[in-house]
Every structure is written in C-alpha cells, then in structure tokens.
Design a protein around this motif. Structure first.
Motif, PDB file in Angstrom:
ATOM      1  N   ASP A 118       0.834  -1.207   0.000  1.00 51.88           N
ATOM      2  CA  ASP A 118       0.000   0.000   0.000  1.00 51.88           C
ATOM      3  C   ASP A 118       0.868   1.256   0.000  1.00 51.88           C
ATOM      4  OD1 ASP A 118      -2.305  -1.474  -0.019  1.00 51.88           O
ATOM      5  OD2 ASP A 118      -2.635  -1.370   2.155  1.00 51.88           O
ATOM      6  N   LYS A 119       2.005   1.200   0.708  1.00 53.48           N
ATOM      7  CA  LYS A 119       2.907   2.356   0.725  1.00 53.48           C
ATOM      8  C   LYS A 119       3.486   2.598  -0.667  1.00 53.48           C
ATOM      9  CE  LYS A 119       4.280   2.104   5.588  1.00 53.48           C
ATOM     10  NZ  LYS A 119       5.394   1.878   6.545  1.00 53.48           N
ATOM     11  N   ASP A 120       3.847   1.529  -1.364  1.00 55.70           N
ATOM     12  CA  ASP A 120       4.341   1.677  -2.731  1.00 55.70           C
ATOM     13  C   ASP A 120       3.308   2.395  -3.599  1.00 55.70           C
ATOM     14  OD1 ASP A 120       6.743   0.345  -2.261  1.00 55.70           O
ATOM     15  OD2 ASP A 120       5.909  -1.614  -2.750  1.00 55.70           O
ATOM     16  N   ARG A 121       2.082   1.930  -3.543  1.00 51.12           N
ATOM     17  CA  ARG A 121       1.027   2.509  -4.381  1.00 51.12           C
ATOM     18  C   ARG A 121       0.749   3.958  -3.991  1.00 51.12           C
ATOM     19  NH1 ARG A 121      -0.402  -2.985  -4.282  1.00 51.12           N
ATOM     20  NH2 ARG A 121      -1.355  -2.855  -2.216  1.00 51.12           N
ATOM     21  N   PHE A 122       0.794   4.250  -2.682  1.00 53.57           N
ATOM     22  CA  PHE A 122       0.565   5.620  -2.222  1.00 53.57           C
ATOM     23  C   PHE A 122       1.632   6.562  -2.768  1.00 53.57           C
ATOM     24  CE2 PHE A 122       1.777   8.937   0.809  1.00 53.57           C
ATOM     25  CZ  PHE A 122       0.609   9.665   0.877  1.00 53.57           C
ATOM     26  N   PHE A 123       2.911   6.220  -2.589  1.00 54.47           N
ATOM     27  CA  PHE A 123       3.986   7.100  -3.030  1.00 54.47           C
ATOM     28  C   PHE A 123       4.022   7.223  -4.546  1.00 54.47           C
ATOM     29  CE2 PHE A 123       5.819   6.084   1.223  1.00 54.47           C
ATOM     30  CZ  PHE A 123       5.891   7.388   1.689  1.00 54.47           C
ATOM     31  N   ALA A 124       3.690   6.156  -5.258  1.00 48.13           N
ATOM     32  CA  ALA A 124       3.646   6.232  -6.712  1.00 48.13           C
ATOM     33  C   ALA A 124       2.556   7.208  -7.166  1.00 48.13           C
ATOM     34  CB  ALA A 124       3.412   4.847  -7.302  1.00 48.13           C
ATOM     35  N   ALA A 125       1.387   7.164  -6.531  1.00 45.95           N
ATOM     36  CA  ALA A 125       0.310   8.106  -6.856  1.00 45.95           C
ATOM     37  C   ALA A 125       0.702   9.532  -6.488  1.00 45.95           C
ATOM     38  CB  ALA A 125      -0.971   7.704  -6.131  1.00 45.95           C
ATOM     39  N   LEU A 126       1.408   9.684  -5.370  1.00 45.31           N
ATOM     40  CA  LEU A 126       1.797  11.016  -4.911  1.00 45.31           C
ATOM     41  C   LEU A 126       2.774  11.677  -5.877  1.00 45.31           C
ATOM     42  CD1 LEU A 126       1.261  12.873  -2.433  1.00 45.31           C
ATOM     43  CD2 LEU A 126       3.445  12.076  -1.524  1.00 45.31           C
ATOM     44  N   VAL A 127       3.813  10.950  -6.317  1.00 46.32           N
ATOM     45  CA  VAL A 127       4.769  11.572  -7.234  1.00 46.32           C
ATOM     46  C   VAL A 127       4.150  11.789  -8.608  1.00 46.32           C
ATOM     47  CG1 VAL A 127       6.849  10.791  -6.037  1.00 46.32           C
ATOM     48  CG2 VAL A 127       5.823   9.333  -7.808  1.00 46.32           C
ATOM     49  N   THR A 128       3.158  10.970  -8.982  1.00 45.50           N
ATOM     50  CA  THR A 128       2.430  11.229 -10.221  1.00 45.50           C
ATOM     51  C   THR A 128       1.726  12.579 -10.138  1.00 45.50           C
ATOM     52  OG1 THR A 128       2.072   8.863 -10.625  1.00 45.50           O
ATOM     53  CG2 THR A 128       0.608  10.405 -11.758  1.00 45.50           C
ATOM     54  N   ALA A 129       1.064  12.824  -9.006  1.00 52.10           N
ATOM     55  CA  ALA A 129       0.380  14.106  -8.807  1.00 52.10           C
ATOM     56  C   ALA A 129       1.368  15.258  -8.819  1.00 52.10           C
ATOM     57  CB  ALA A 129      -0.385  14.077  -7.486  1.00 52.10           C
ATOM     58  N   GLN A 130       2.524  15.069  -8.194  1.00 54.17           N
ATOM     59  CA  GLN A 130       3.519  16.144  -8.137  1.00 54.17           C
ATOM     60  C   GLN A 130       4.050  16.469  -9.532  1.00 54.17           C
ATOM     61  OE1 GLN A 130       6.288  14.562  -5.292  1.00 54.17           O
ATOM     62  NE2 GLN A 130       5.105  15.248  -3.526  1.00 54.17           N
ATOM     63  N   ALA A 131       4.313  15.433 -10.322  1.00 52.62           N
ATOM     64  CA  ALA A 131       4.816  15.661 -11.677  1.00 52.62           C
ATOM     65  C   ALA A 131       3.784  16.401 -12.528  1.00 52.62           C
ATOM     66  CB  ALA A 131       5.199  14.340 -12.327  1.00 52.62           C
ATOM     67  N   LYS A 132       2.528  15.994 -12.431  1.00 50.01           N
ATOM     68  CA  LYS A 132       1.480  16.618 -13.243  1.00 50.01           C
ATOM     69  C   LYS A 132       1.200  18.041 -12.778  1.00 50.01           C
ATOM     70  CE  LYS A 132      -0.717  12.318 -14.730  1.00 50.01           C
ATOM     71  NZ  LYS A 132      -0.259  12.478 -16.127  1.00 50.01           N
ATOM     72  N   ALA A 133       1.186  18.271 -11.457  1.00 49.75           N
ATOM     73  CA  ALA A 133       0.950  19.625 -10.957  1.00 49.75           C
ATOM     74  C   ALA A 133       2.062  20.567 -11.391  1.00 49.75           C
ATOM     75  CB  ALA A 133       0.836  19.608  -9.439  1.00 49.75           C
ATOM     76  N   SER A 134       3.304  20.119 -11.321  1.00 48.87           N
ATOM     77  CA  SER A 134       4.434  20.953 -11.723  1.00 48.87           C
ATOM     78  C   SER A 134       4.401  21.249 -13.212  1.00 48.87           C
ATOM     79  CB  SER A 134       5.745  20.260 -11.363  1.00 48.87           C
ATOM     80  OG  SER A 134       5.846  20.085  -9.959  1.00 48.87           O
ATOM     81  N   ASP A 135       3.813  20.351 -14.005  1.00 48.48           N
ATOM     82  CA  ASP A 135       3.713  20.533 -15.453  1.00 48.48           C
ATOM     83  C   ASP A 135       2.460  21.309 -15.845  1.00 48.48           C
ATOM     84  OD1 ASP A 135       4.706  20.259 -18.015  1.00 48.48           O
ATOM     85  OD2 ASP A 135       3.736  18.327 -18.363  1.00 48.48           O
ATOM     86  N   GLY A 136       1.731  21.806 -14.849  1.00 47.07           N
ATOM     87  CA  GLY A 136       0.539  22.599 -15.127  1.00 47.07           C
ATOM     88  C   GLY A 136      -0.727  21.806 -15.336  1.00 47.07           C
ATOM     89  N   LYS A 137      -0.666  20.480 -15.173  1.00 48.96           N
ATOM     90  CA  LYS A 137      -1.845  19.633 -15.364  1.00 48.96           C
ATOM     91  C   LYS A 137      -2.527  19.415 -14.012  1.00 48.96           C
ATOM     92  CE  LYS A 137       0.575  17.328 -19.164  1.00 48.96           C
ATOM     93  NZ  LYS A 137       1.198  16.069 -19.628  1.00 48.96           N
TER      94      LYS A 137
END
Length: 481
Positions: A125-144
C-alpha cells in the motif's frame, strides 16, 4: 571518493529505511512549490577511496539529498539503485521526484507511471501511495492540475495510515486553490411519498359547491438526478478575482406501482426538470481574510417535461464578515427577472434580501437565517411577498464517525389576491420544514462520501387546495475535502 552500491539479496522493503526515505518526500507540493529546487551537482572526482553502501542506505541518502534540494545527486543515486533492481518502486519514486525537481516534468511523469505499474503488480500500500503522490507532483508541476487532483484523491484513498492520507488531502487542497478550473459534481436520489406536491385533500369547496380532482392525489416514487458546475477563476491580485461559471442540472422521477394504479396513464416524463446557466462574478477579500464581498450576474434557462419553460436573469450581491471570535455574519441581496415561455402572464420580477448569523465552536456551528422576498407578477397565482427563517445546527467534526446537521425552517407567503377573484380573501400560506442530514466521512471513496437525509414539509393555507404534506428521504454523494 566514489560510491558503490552493495546489493542485499531479497531486500525490497519500503517500510523500513526506504520508507523513511520516502516519508521525507511527503511534505511535497505545498512546501516545495511547482518549480525546480536548488541543484548542487557533483564536483570533480578527486578522491580515490571507495565507500560501499547498501541499497537501503542509498535510498535513504537519496531522500535526504532531495530534502536538501540536491536533486541531481539524488537522481544519480536512484539510477544506480535501478541498475541492480530495475523494479524497485522506492527508487522509481525517488527518481521521479528528482526529475520533477530538475524541471524534467515529462520524464518525471513517465517514471511515476512505471512506479505505479510496478506497485500495482506486487507492491505494498505504501508503494502505491507514493507512486500516486509523485504522479500528482509531476502533473501539478507541469501545469496539469486537474489530473494532479485526481491522483491526489487516489493517493488519499489508498493511503496506508492517517498521516499519509492527511498529506494527500493537504496537497489536494493546495493544488485546488491554485487551479483556475474548479469542478463540482453532486448526485442524489430521493424516495418521496408526494412527488407531485399534491394537496392533502383533492376536494375543494367554493361558493357552496364541492369540486373533486381525481388526479390531485399524492403520488409516491423516486426523484433522482444530479448537478454540475464548472468555474474558471481569474486572479486580479492576491485578494480579488473574477469567476466565470457554467452550471447544469437534471431531475427525473419514477412513480411507484401504487401511484400508477391511482392515476392510470401518468407519464413520468411530464415531471422531468432541467436547467442550464452561465455566470460572471467578482470576489474581493480583506487583507486579513476577515471579510468577503461578491457580486454575480447569471443567466439561466429552465425546461419542464422536455419543454422550454422560462429564462431568467439574476444579480446576486453578498458580503460576509467575521464579527468577533467565533462569530460570523453575512448579508445577501438579489434581483431576478424571469420570463415565462409557457404562460407569459406568470413572468415575474423578484427582489430578495437575507441575513445570516453564525456561531462557531470547536466542533459544531449554529446559524440563524432570516429573509424576505417580493415577487411582482401579473398572475395572481405568482404575485406575493414571502418571509423565511431557518435555524441550523451542524457538527464540523465527526461524532462516532458521523457529521450530522439539523435544520428547522419556516416560510410565510402572502399573495396579493385570491386565485378565485378579487372579491374573496387573498391567499395566505405557512410552511414548516424539518430536515436531518448525516454525512458518513469514514465511508468515503476518493474523497466522496455518502450523505443520507430525511425531510418533512407541511404547508397550511386558507385554501385547502394548496395544503400539502410530504416526507422525503435523500441519498447523495458529497466531497469531504
């Protein structure tokens, strides 16, 4: 000095040292912002000594380097881990975050996608949580930021503990506050014992004669539908903005078998309701966030039974202010011009005013609202004045996992004329209402929780044909963050 990674066979743990390395990242979006952090690159390699570190130690070092803003060095460490363990979720997460901090957003997103795939294939569950979190960070930084909000809701849903969920919720609120687009959706279903708003009795006496309307009987069934709103916010400064909005809603009914037996041939399509609206608004906040002023101009179109019923133009003005510690007050004014397409005589101009006073405590709030309206129309079925009052108590912190609210309401309407002519008494109505709503935040899915409510309404009139009574049960979904 050079670093050599010392593999540890069978070790793929993101809950121990690697977990600490990843936990160091979750102060994320609202602290680091959306740009690249400061970068300190490796200098010339002049030392000849070699230091050997384990995989867990390398993960930990990469996490520390990211916290220090040394993303390039963290990236080299993460890539070194992946050479020996290409499926290591923690290293993929660290690499995605390092790429994001270096401004390489597309690469960060692709690596985050790989981390999600590996985590879903056999991670924790921790793996899936952190993977979702960095996905959000990458998209937010890219303006998405719309997609970032989705992945933060996903992270909150799969968070393995309350601490991590709180981080995802906090970052979601931060991203939402910086996103110009705002979308709101709601769905509802309402079982009712009086879908058609029929009077308590279908017999009416006038001038010594008794009239009976066999179709004017309460019909039970289900009312269901949804509402959606889309707002684009244009910042004019730190304390002011313009809002461009679009709203829409649909409402349908389904009659029970007993209702169909009472009124054979009744068509549920005749009771459908639809609306569409567009608006432009302005908001201004005080520098100390102690007051908010707003103005909004909107146009709306309404349909009933599939037919165009009316168009309306409306102006709303509002002002809310913190009055004292634990006290807030607000006042609203409105003007609406409605043009009826089905019956022109029922077109109306409405002027409204309301005042609300709220007392806030740590875990609950009590509000009192008073209002009045003048509805001017050529139709004696519409032309009237109304006064309203409502008292609402709501929990703002869960009690036994529930967020309940109770509302008691009263409305009085004084019509200019009787519906039967100027020579008899004008119509006068009074209505009492009681509603209880309970939000179930512990049962949420991706931030949307079920809400259950029941409401009772009783209207009395000096003309019995307008007296109604109904009990409705409401089932809906509501965002909890």
């Amino acid at each position: 000095m050079t670093l050599a990674l010392r593999p540890e066979a069978g070790r793929r743990d993101t809950g121990g040292t690697a977990g600490r390395a990843l936990r160091g990242l979750i102060f994320g979006l609202s602290v680091l912002g959306s740009g690249a952090a400061g970068i300190a690159a490796f200098g010339p390699q002049t030392a000849v000594a070699e230091a050997r570190v384990s995989i867990d130690e390398a993960r930990d070092m990469a996490g520390v380097l990211l916290q220090q803003g040394r993303a390039r060095e963290a990236l080299l460490l993460a890539e070194g881990i992946l050479k020996g363990l290409p499926d290591d979720v923690a290293a993929l997460v660290l690499k995605s975050r390092a790429l994001r901090d270096l401004g390489r957003f597309d690469e960060a997103d692709r690596v985050a996608g790989t981390a999600r795939a590996r985590a879903n294939a056999g991670g924790t569950d921790k793996d899936r949580f952190f993977a979702a979190l960095v996905t959000a960070q990458a998209k937010a930084s890219d303006g998405k930021k719309g997609l970032a909000q989705y992945w933060l809701r996903r992270a909150a849903e799969i968070a393995p503990d309350d601490e991590m969920k709180a981080v995802a919720v906090r970052d979601f609120r931060y991203v939402r506050s910086t996103t110009p687009w705002q979308v709101k959706l709601s769905l509802f279903a309402e079982p009712s014992d009086n879908l058609n708003g029929a009077p308590k009795t279908n017999e009416f006496s006038f001038a010594g004669l008794t009239f009976t309307n066999t179709a004017a009987v309460p019909l039970s069934g289900m009312r269901f539908g949804g509402d959606a709103s889309l707002t684009y916010r244009i910042a004019l400064g730190e304390q002011s903005r313009i809002n461009l909005g679009a709203t829409g809603g649909i409402e349908r009914v389904r009659f029970s078998q007993s209702a169909k037996d009472k009124v054979p041939g009744i068509d549920a399509a005749d009771y459908s309701r639809d609306r569409l609206g567009f608006s432009i608004g302005y908001e201004q906040r005080g520098a100390a966030q102690d007051w908010l002023g707003s103005a909004q101009l909107s146009v709306s179109r309404y349909w009933g039974g599939g037919m165009h019923i009316s168009d309306a133009v409306r102006l709303d003005l509002g002002y809310a202010r913190r009055l004292a510690e634990g006290w807030t007050g607000s006042v609203r004014l409105a003007y609406e011009d409605e043009t009826r397409m089905d019956a022109g005589q029922r077109s109306a101009v409405t002027q409204e005013a309301s005042l609300t006073l709220t007392r806030h405590w740590d875990k609950s709030a009590l509000s009192l609202s008073l209002g009045g309206a003048d509805i001017a129309s050529d139709s004696r079925l519409v032309d009237r004045q109304s006064q309203t009052a409502a008292l609402k108590f709501a929990r703002t912190a869960p009690v036994m996992g529930l967020l309940p609210s109770v509302t008691l309401s009263y409305a009085a309407e004084d019509y200019a004329q009787s519906p039967f002519g100027w020579w008899v008494d004008p119509r006068q109505d009074e209505e009492w209402g009681l509603s209880v709503d309970v939000l179930l935040p512990k049962m949420d899915y991706m931030g949307f929780a079920p809400e259950v409510g029941v409401s009772f309404r009783d209207r009395r009139s000096n003309y019995s044909i307008y007296e109604t009574q109904s009990t409705d049960l409401r089932l809906g979904l509501k965002s909890v963050f």
